[in-house]
Design a protein around this motif. Structure first.
Motif, PDB file in Angstrom:
ATOM      1  N   UNK A 165       0.850  -1.190   0.000  1.00  0.00           N
ATOM      2  CA  UNK A 165       0.000   0.000   0.000  1.00  0.00           C
ATOM      3  C   UNK A 165       0.882   1.235   0.000  1.00  0.00           C
ATOM      4  N   UNK A 166       0.261   2.369  -0.288  1.00  0.00           N
ATOM      5  CA  UNK A 166       1.033   3.613  -0.252  1.00  0.00           C
ATOM      6  C   UNK A 166       1.411   4.002   1.163  1.00  0.00           C
ATOM      7  N   UNK A 167       0.605   3.605   2.145  1.00  0.00           N
ATOM      8  CA  UNK A 167       0.897   3.877   3.556  1.00  0.00           C
ATOM      9  C   UNK A 167       0.568   2.631   4.363  1.00  0.00           C
ATOM     10  N   UNK A 168       1.333   2.386   5.434  1.00  0.00           N
ATOM     11  CA  UNK A 168       1.117   1.209   6.265  1.00  0.00           C
ATOM     12  C   UNK A 168       1.221   1.601   7.734  1.00  0.00           C
ATOM     13  N   UNK A 169       0.427   0.944   8.569  1.00  0.00           N
ATOM     14  CA  UNK A 169       0.525   1.102  10.008  1.00  0.00           C
ATOM     15  C   UNK A 169       1.376  -0.012  10.596  1.00  0.00           C
ATOM     16  N   UNK A 170       2.174   0.325  11.608  1.00  0.00           N
ATOM     17  CA  UNK A 170       2.993  -0.684  12.277  1.00  0.00           C
ATOM     18  C   UNK A 170       3.205  -0.273  13.723  1.00  0.00           C
ATOM     19  N   UNK A 171       3.372  -1.256  14.599  1.00  0.00           N
ATOM     20  CA  UNK A 171       3.739  -0.957  15.975  1.00  0.00           C
ATOM     21  C   UNK A 171       5.126  -0.312  15.981  1.00  0.00           C
ATOM     22  N   UNK A 172       5.279   0.735  16.768  1.00  0.00           N
ATOM     23  CA  UNK A 172       6.561   1.435  16.808  1.00  0.00           C
ATOM     24  C   UNK A 172       7.698   0.497  17.213  1.00  0.00           C
ATOM     25  N   UNK A 173       7.392  -0.509  18.032  1.00  0.00           N
ATOM     26  CA  UNK A 173       8.418  -1.450  18.474  1.00  0.00           C
ATOM     27  C   UNK A 173       8.944  -2.316  17.337  1.00  0.00           C
ATOM     28  N   UNK A 174       8.179  -2.413  16.234  1.00  0.00           N
ATOM     29  CA  UNK A 174       8.589  -3.231  15.097  1.00  0.00           C
ATOM     30  C   UNK A 174       9.182  -2.390  13.964  1.00  0.00           C
ATOM     31  N   UNK A 175       9.494  -1.139  14.268  1.00  0.00           N
ATOM     32  CA  UNK A 175      10.055  -0.220  13.281  1.00  0.00           C
ATOM     33  C   UNK A 175      11.433   0.231  13.758  1.00  0.00           C
ATOM     34  N   UNK A 176      12.378   0.294  12.841  1.00  0.00           N
ATOM     35  CA  UNK A 176      13.761   0.635  13.180  1.00  0.00           C
ATOM     36  C   UNK A 176      14.189   1.816  12.335  1.00  0.00           C
ATOM     37  N   UNK A 177      14.749   2.826  12.976  1.00  0.00           N
ATOM     38  CA  UNK A 177      15.220   4.005  12.272  1.00  0.00           C
ATOM     39  C   UNK A 177      16.498   3.740  11.501  1.00  0.00           C
ATOM     40  N   UNK A 178      16.632   4.401  10.362  1.00  0.00           N
ATOM     41  CA  UNK A 178      17.831   4.302   9.536  1.00  0.00           C
ATOM     42  C   UNK A 178      18.657   5.580   9.692  1.00  0.00           C
ATOM     43  N   UNK A 179      19.943   5.537   9.378  1.00  0.00           N
ATOM     44  CA  UNK A 179      20.786   6.738   9.509  1.00  0.00           C
ATOM     45  C   UNK A 179      20.264   7.896   8.662  1.00  0.00           C
ATOM     46  N   UNK A 180      20.562   9.099   9.102  1.00  0.00           N
ATOM     47  CA  UNK A 180      20.082  10.291   8.396  1.00  0.00           C
ATOM     48  C   UNK A 180      20.608  10.390   6.970  1.00  0.00           C
ATOM     49  N   UNK A 181      21.786   9.788   6.716  1.00  0.00           N
ATOM     50  CA  UNK A 181      22.369   9.887   5.382  1.00  0.00           C
ATOM     51  C   UNK A 181      21.997   8.690   4.492  1.00  0.00           C
ATOM     52  N   UNK A 182      20.952   7.960   4.861  1.00  0.00           N
ATOM     53  CA  UNK A 182      20.497   6.844   4.033  1.00  0.00           C
ATOM     54  C   UNK A 182      20.028   7.364   2.677  1.00  0.00           C
ATOM     55  N   UNK A 183      20.576   6.798   1.611  1.00  0.00           N
ATOM     56  CA  UNK A 183      20.184   7.218   0.262  1.00  0.00           C
ATOM     57  C   UNK A 183      18.843   6.600  -0.112  1.00  0.00           C
ATOM     58  N   UNK A 184      18.236   7.129  -1.172  1.00  0.00           N
ATOM     59  CA  UNK A 184      16.970   6.579  -1.621  1.00  0.00           C
ATOM     60  C   UNK A 184      17.127   5.134  -2.093  1.00  0.00           C
ATOM     61  N   UNK A 185      18.235   4.850  -2.755  1.00  0.00           N
ATOM     62  CA  UNK A 185      18.491   3.481  -3.213  1.00  0.00           C
ATOM     63  C   UNK A 185      18.624   2.536  -2.033  1.00  0.00           C
ATOM     64  N   UNK A 186      19.348   2.973  -1.006  1.00  0.00           N
ATOM     65  CA  UNK A 186      19.523   2.148   0.185  1.00  0.00           C
ATOM     66  C   UNK A 186      18.193   1.956   0.907  1.00  0.00           C
ATOM     67  N   UNK A 187      17.365   3.006   0.947  1.00  0.00           N
ATOM     68  CA  UNK A 187      16.059   2.895   1.586  1.00  0.00           C
ATOM     69  C   UNK A 187      15.208   1.846   0.879  1.00  0.00           C
ATOM     70  N   UNK A 188      15.255   1.838  -0.451  1.00  0.00           N
ATOM     71  CA  UNK A 188      14.476   0.846  -1.196  1.00  0.00           C
ATOM     72  C   UNK A 188      15.008  -0.560  -0.944  1.00  0.00           C
ATOM     73  N   UNK A 189      16.325  -0.724  -0.938  1.00  0.00           N
ATOM     74  CA  UNK A 189      16.907  -2.032  -0.647  1.00  0.00           C
ATOM     75  C   UNK A 189      16.531  -2.508   0.756  1.00  0.00           C
TER      76      UNK A 189
END
Length: 331
Positions: free
Chosen positions: A95-119
């Motif tokens: 879907x274009x947007x998804x809900x998730x429990x915050x405990x099951x979500x992990x932050x990525x570094x601020x310098x994460x590229x768009x390609x890395x985000x997709x991977x």
């Protein structure tokens, strides 16, 4: 928002793309604008009504995603709007947007590229499973040999890449030359065809008659007994899944004769029961992804309207590496 919707149990071709109301996060949840959602075997089982739980209709499949936080539920202070994240959920990621429990979500570094985000959207389940299997369940040691069955698939390629990163000698077994070449591209020392009559003979030759130390098996089926007979003294046979369709009945006398072990790998339950160990594993994997040590092979990207095609490719065992749904892709 647009989402892939399942209205009744069935095959992937019953899925439809529909406009749904944008969901609001409950307390303890985040909403994420999806950059990529991984296509995994449990997604197809969920659509068919054959998974271990059954959500209410209508629902969207998809349990693994990456993207950008777009809304926060009450009590969530660990994230901010705009943070780039990777996460898992029971369903809903196609879907274009998804809900998730915050405990099951992990932050990525601020310098994460768009390609890395997709991977990253194709990363957690396959690499998490394979790292848990090799590190925690097999206690793999540098210099040991690792046989990976189904080495051209998502978890198989992750096991190949991680095995090399952990100092193992990796023998990749796959049914086509394209899949074997993919395994070589991820560091496999040897790549062999497990559908041939001399499969066991090849393993004996490659290990100088000693047998392999670790077997990583996400396939099951008829090949399992041959692979178990190829385990050496003190070896470990990792039962990861049954993508081949059949649950093998293995002769346990083979374990006795070689002092070997049959070891189950259930990453989802590990995540639930041992969250601190899971978090440590995930931090290490994401660090390796960020510095380029690990590079998931995404062989095809599909728009939301291509979800059925992606699931069919997965079920037909035609996929090499990972397949992802990218909501921003035009149909």
């Amino acid at each position: 928002m647009k989402a892939v919707v399942c209205d009744a149990w069935g095959t992937p071709d019953t899925l439809q793309v529909k406009d749904l109301q944008l969901p609001e996060p409950a307390p303890g949840q985040v909403r994420v604008r999806v950059r990529a959602a991984a296509v995994n075997f449990p997604d197809a089982l969920l659509v068919a009504g054959k998974y271990q739980f059954k959500p209410d209709f209508p629902f969207s499949p998809g349990a693994e995603f990456s993207g950008t936080v777009s809304a926060l539920g009450d009590g969530v202070s660990s994230f901010a709007i705009g943070d780039q994240v990777v996460g898992t959920t029971a369903f809903g990621a196609y879907a274009e947007e998804v809900l998730a429990d915050a405990a099951q979500v992990i932050g990525l570094p601020n310098d994460t590229s768009d390609d890395e985000l997709q991977l990253a959207g194709s990363f957690l389940l396959t690499y998490g499973t394979s790292y848990h299997a090799l590190k925690d369940r097999a206690a793999a040691k540098p210099g040991e040999s690792l046989l990976v069955l189904g080495a051209g698939g998502g978890v198989g390629l992750a096991a190949v890449e991680l095995g090399k990163r952990m100092g193992l000698r990796v023998i990749a077994a796959a049914s086509t030359e394209a899949k074997r070449e993919a395994a070589r591209s991820r560091g496999a020392d040897e790549a062999i065809d497990y559908t041939t009559d001399d499969f066991r003979g090849q393993l004996k030759t490659l290990t100088n008659g000693r047998g392999v130390d670790i077997v990583y098996d996400p396939v099951g089926g008829d090949i399992a007994e041959t692979a178990l007979r190829s385990v050496g003294w003190g070896g470990r046979y990792l039962v990861v899944g049954f993508a081949g369709g059949g649950i093998p009945k293995l002769p346990t006398n083979l374990l006795l004769l070689k002092g070997s072990a049959l070891v189950g790998v259930f990453w989802g339950e590990f995540v639930r029961r041992e969250p601190e160990a899971h978090a440590a594993n995930t931090r290490q994997l994401l660090a390796w992804l960020h510095d380029g040590t690990l590079r998931p092979l995404v062989s095809a990207r599909y728009p939301l309207s291509g979800a059925a095609q992606a699931l069919d490719a997965l079920l037909g065992r035609d996929a090499i590496g990972k397949l992802v749904i990218v909501p921003s892709l035009a149909p």
